[in-house]
Write a protein that holds these residues in place. Structure first.
Motif, short mmCIF file in Angstrom:
data_model
loop_
_atom_site.label_atom_id
_atom_site.label_comp_id
_atom_site.label_asym_id
_atom_site.label_seq_id
_atom_site.Cartn_x
_atom_site.Cartn_y
_atom_site.Cartn_z
N MET A 53 0.83 -1.20 0.00
CA MET A 53 0.00 0.00 0.00
C MET A 53 0.86 1.25 0.00
SD MET A 53 -3.25 -0.14 -0.23
CE MET A 53 -3.90 1.35 0.52
N VAL A 56 1.10 3.32 -3.25
CA VAL A 56 -0.08 4.05 -3.72
C VAL A 56 0.20 5.56 -3.75
CG1 VAL A 56 -2.40 4.72 -2.98
CG2 VAL A 56 -1.74 2.33 -3.00
N PRO A 80 0.52 -6.12 -7.36
CA PRO A 80 0.20 -5.60 -6.02
C PRO A 80 -1.26 -5.86 -5.62
CG PRO A 80 0.68 -3.82 -7.57
CD PRO A 80 1.09 -5.09 -8.23
N VAL A 81 -2.14 -5.89 -6.62
CA VAL A 81 -3.55 -6.14 -6.32
C VAL A 81 -3.72 -7.51 -5.67
CG1 VAL A 81 -5.77 -6.61 -7.42
CG2 VAL A 81 -4.48 -4.56 -8.05
N ASN A 82 -2.98 -8.51 -6.16
CA ASN A 82 -3.07 -9.84 -5.57
C ASN A 82 -2.46 -9.89 -4.17
OD1 ASN A 82 -4.43 -10.99 -7.68
ND2 ASN A 82 -2.54 -11.48 -8.80
N VAL A 83 -1.36 -9.13 -3.99
CA VAL A 83 -0.75 -9.08 -2.66
C VAL A 83 -1.76 -8.56 -1.65
CG1 VAL A 83 1.01 -7.93 -1.27
CG2 VAL A 83 1.57 -8.76 -3.56
N ARG A 84 -2.49 -7.49 -2.04
CA ARG A 84 -3.44 -6.87 -1.11
C ARG A 84 -4.64 -7.77 -0.85
NH1 ARG A 84 -2.98 -1.78 -4.68
NH2 ARG A 84 -0.82 -1.20 -4.24
N ARG A 85 -4.93 -8.66 -1.80
CA ARG A 85 -6.03 -9.58 -1.54
C ARG A 85 -5.62 -10.65 -0.53
NH1 ARG A 85 -8.95 -9.74 -7.55
NH2 ARG A 85 -9.48 -7.54 -7.43
N LEU A 112 -15.00 -7.92 -5.21
CA LEU A 112 -13.90 -7.54 -6.08
C LEU A 112 -13.35 -8.73 -6.84
CD1 LEU A 112 -11.77 -5.11 -3.96
CD2 LEU A 112 -13.17 -4.60 -5.94
N ASN A 113 -13.35 -9.87 -6.19
CA ASN A 113 -12.81 -11.04 -6.89
C ASN A 113 -13.73 -11.44 -8.03
OD1 ASN A 113 -10.61 -11.11 -5.10
ND2 ASN A 113 -11.89 -12.14 -3.58
N LEU B 202 -8.40 0.07 -2.12
CA LEU B 202 -7.14 -0.47 -2.62
C LEU B 202 -6.62 -1.57 -1.70
CD1 LEU B 202 -5.32 2.78 -3.77
CD2 LEU B 202 -6.24 0.97 -5.22
N GLY B 205 -7.70 -4.95 -2.24
CA GLY B 205 -7.25 -5.56 -3.48
C GLY B 205 -8.03 -5.08 -4.69
N ALA B 206 -8.49 -3.83 -4.64
CA ALA B 206 -9.20 -3.28 -5.79
C ALA B 206 -8.18 -2.79 -6.82
CB ALA B 206 -10.08 -2.12 -5.35
N THR B 207 -8.49 -3.00 -8.10
CA THR B 207 -7.69 -2.37 -9.14
C THR B 207 -8.09 -0.90 -9.18
OG1 THR B 207 -9.37 -2.78 -10.77
CG2 THR B 207 -7.71 -4.48 -10.50
N GLU B 210 -11.67 -0.56 -10.09
CA GLU B 210 -12.57 -1.01 -9.01
C GLU B 210 -12.58 -0.02 -7.85
OE1 GLU B 210 -12.24 -5.85 -9.60
OE2 GLU B 210 -10.66 -4.77 -8.56
#
Lengths: 259, 316
Positions: A53, A56, A80-85, A112-113, B202, B205-207, B210
């Motif tokens: 993050m 960002v 990074p999106v996958n890391v944050r998930r 979101l997924n 974010l 895990g939002a793009t 999104e």
């Protein structure tokens, strides 16, 4: 589920300014790791670098390695999106989405997924997450109301429910209780103790009693002066940090001699 | 004074009156009352001047079939042009605003902001001539194509105009004219979407898209609607550009691309007023009153839409 994070030689920058320097630490799974230190020492910055993050912010970047169960989070092919998930986050100020109901707030991450969820399945996730965040009994009759109508403590637990609804491996908490009253703080602390069976939890806090109460390990960040990068001075079991720290600076800080 | 005063009245209710506060409160109140007076004055003028046309026998009203028959095609023309403009401009404006606030490099964003604001400073007569000289001829091939392929829709029934001076062209000219105001307001509200909620999205895990859908668009929705209504107000009332571009004056039709188009209320007033006398003037003013009412209704509708889910607006 609940993974180990190893950080080696991590330098964190805002543009040309080096905010944090040379962090080496291993964060154990199924435990709570607390990060303490004076304001501006880089503990929040370090926390935000764990789920990417940090980047960002325009111009912000990181050098070094953050490895979660063998996977380098800053590897070239890592999104990074996958890391944050995989690594959830709870912020200092409660931030449920004001335009969504309590129900939709909990599901925000799952939506979101972008997989279609059956109604029954969604109901299930909402109930499980809200129960997990000790909020279910307080909100079960008003799931369709806006999340912003809850009290500060309830909103923060809603944010925790939202973070755990996606079953992350790690939960990062950036001063989650600093905007809350003592009762709500206690509720969140109890919750953390329950959650550590399932998640790796890293918490930044200004409240040293809180660190002593909830965490297994504690890291002390400090900086030599304004404009200097912050460093991880000492990382040890919480008991040792608060009774017999290795470093003089740690002892000075926790005994209230500065900071 | 002391005799009439109740003795039990608590002293604390007599708040200190500071002169600065009173001056500010007074001038703010005066501004508020002033705008209401202006509005009431305009409404009173329109009503009083329209009354002769409202009460006149049908055969005396220009056109000879009564006020309703005179105004109806104008209302249709006004709404057609304005709604077309809104349909084209709003998505474009939202796209521009999102690009400027969340996608463009900072320097590009600043420049684009200036350029778009500049569009708002161009006089409408210039838009009119641009529409007539450039856009209308350029759109003729589209008119022909639309009549051939989309002719089954009543909007594109044809026959295609050979000059391009149609309601369709007018709608596009109006769209360009209202683009700056909608995009400026959208840009403003999008840039104020709280960082707290953007980071929340974010961190889940939002793009980027999104994140915009979760945290920016819902937050900015009421602002975009407000901007669109301001734009619609301008499109409804636009006079000069429409008067120049449109070859109007025909009866009511939904056909956007033929050479016979209904005129709009504002452009009709502008074109007819110089030669109008007696009841003709009253009729034109009555049509102006209708425009006034339409604009009011549109604004109230917009307010209602915005307030319907006030609980979820994020304002609480």
């Amino acid at each position: 589920m609940a993974k180990r994070i190893e950080v080696s030689d991590l330098d964190i920058y805002y543009g040309d300014f080096k905010a944090v320097e040379g962090v080496n630490v291993a964060i154990e799974p199924r435990s709570i790791t607390a990060l303490i230190g004076p304001s501006g020492c880089g503990k929040s910055t370090f926390l935000r670098s764990l789920n990417r993050m940090h980047e960002v912010i325009p111009g912000a970047r990181v050098e070094g390695k953050v490895v979660m169960d063998g996977q380098d989070l800053y590897g070239a092919d890592v999104d990074p999106v996958n890391v944050r998930r995989q690594i959830g986050m709870v912020f200092q100020r409660p931030n449920p989405f004001p335009t969504m109901s309590i129900y939709e707030n909990v599901l925000a991450g799952n939506r979101l997924n972008s997989k279609r969820m059956k109604k029954a399945e969604a109901d299930d996730v909402v109930e499980r997450s809200l129960r997990g965040a000790n909020l279910w009994n307080e909100v079960k009759d008003r799931l369709d109301r806006p999340g912003s109508g809850l009290s500060g403590g309830q909103q923060q637990r809603l944010c925790i429910a939202r973070a755990i609804a996606v079953e992350p491996d790690v939960l990062l908490m950036d001063e989650p209780c600093s905007a809350l009253d003592p009762i709500s703080t206690l509720a969140i602390e109890d919750l953390m103790t329950e959650l550590k069976d399932r998640f790796t939890i890293v918490i930044v806090t200004h409240n040293m009693q809180q660190a002593a109460r909830v965490s297994e390990s504690t890291g002390f960040f400090n900086l030599n002066g304004v404009g200097q990068p912050g460093r991880l001075i000492e990382f040890n079991p919480t008991e040792k940090i608060f009774s017999n720290p290795d470093e003089k600076a740690t002892e000075d800080y926790i005994s209230g001699r500065f900071g | 004074m002391t005799a009439t005063k109740a003795p039990s009245e608590p002293r604390s209710q007599q708040a200190v009156r500071r002169p600065g506060d009173r001056i500010f409160a007074g001038s703010a109140k005066a501004s508020g009352v002033f705008i209401l007076l202006v509005l009431a004055g305009v409404a009173a003028f329109l009503v009083s001047e329209a009354v002769p046309a409202l009460t006149a026998p049908a055969e005396d009203v220009p056109g000879g079939e009564g006020l309703g028959a005179y105004v109806a095609p104008l209302v249709l023309g006004t709404l057609l042009g304005a709604v077309l403009a809104l349909l084209v401009a709003t998505p474009l404006a939202v796209g521009i605003a999102l690009y400027v606030t969340y996608y463009a490099p900072r320097r590009v964003a600043a420049t684009m902001g200036y350029v778009i604001d500049l569009l708002a400073a161009i006089p409408s007569v210039v838009y009119g001539f641009w529409g007539l000289a450039v856009l209308a001829p350029a759109l003729v091939p589209f008119h022909v194509w639309a009549a051939d392929t989309l002719g089954f829709l009543s909007f594109f029934a044809g026959p295609a105009s050979t000059s391009g001076r149609t309601m369709f062209t007018v709608g596009l000219v109006l769209a360009v004219m209202i683009l700056p105001i909608i995009s400026a307001i959208s840009r403003e509200v999008f840039s104020q979407a709280p960082a707290l909620h953007r980071e929340a999205a974010l961190a889940l895990g939002a793009t980027r898209w999104e994140m915009i859908r979760m945290a920016v668009l819902p937050y900015g929705k009421s602002g975009v609607i407000g901007g669109a209504m301001l734009g619609l107000g301008r499109a409804l009332g636009e006079t000069m550009a429409v008067a120049i571009v449109l070859s109007g004056g025909a009866g009511a039709t939904l056909n956007l691309i033929s050479s016979s188009n209904p005129s709009t209320i504002a452009s009709n007033i502008a074109l007819r007023f110089p030669e109008a006398t007696g009841l003709g003037i009253n009729t034109l003013i009555a049509s102006g009153l209708v425009l006034f009412v339409i604009t009011l209704a549109v604004n109230m509708l917009a307010r209602w839409i915005v307030n319907r889910r006030a609980d979820f607006s994020g304002a609480n």
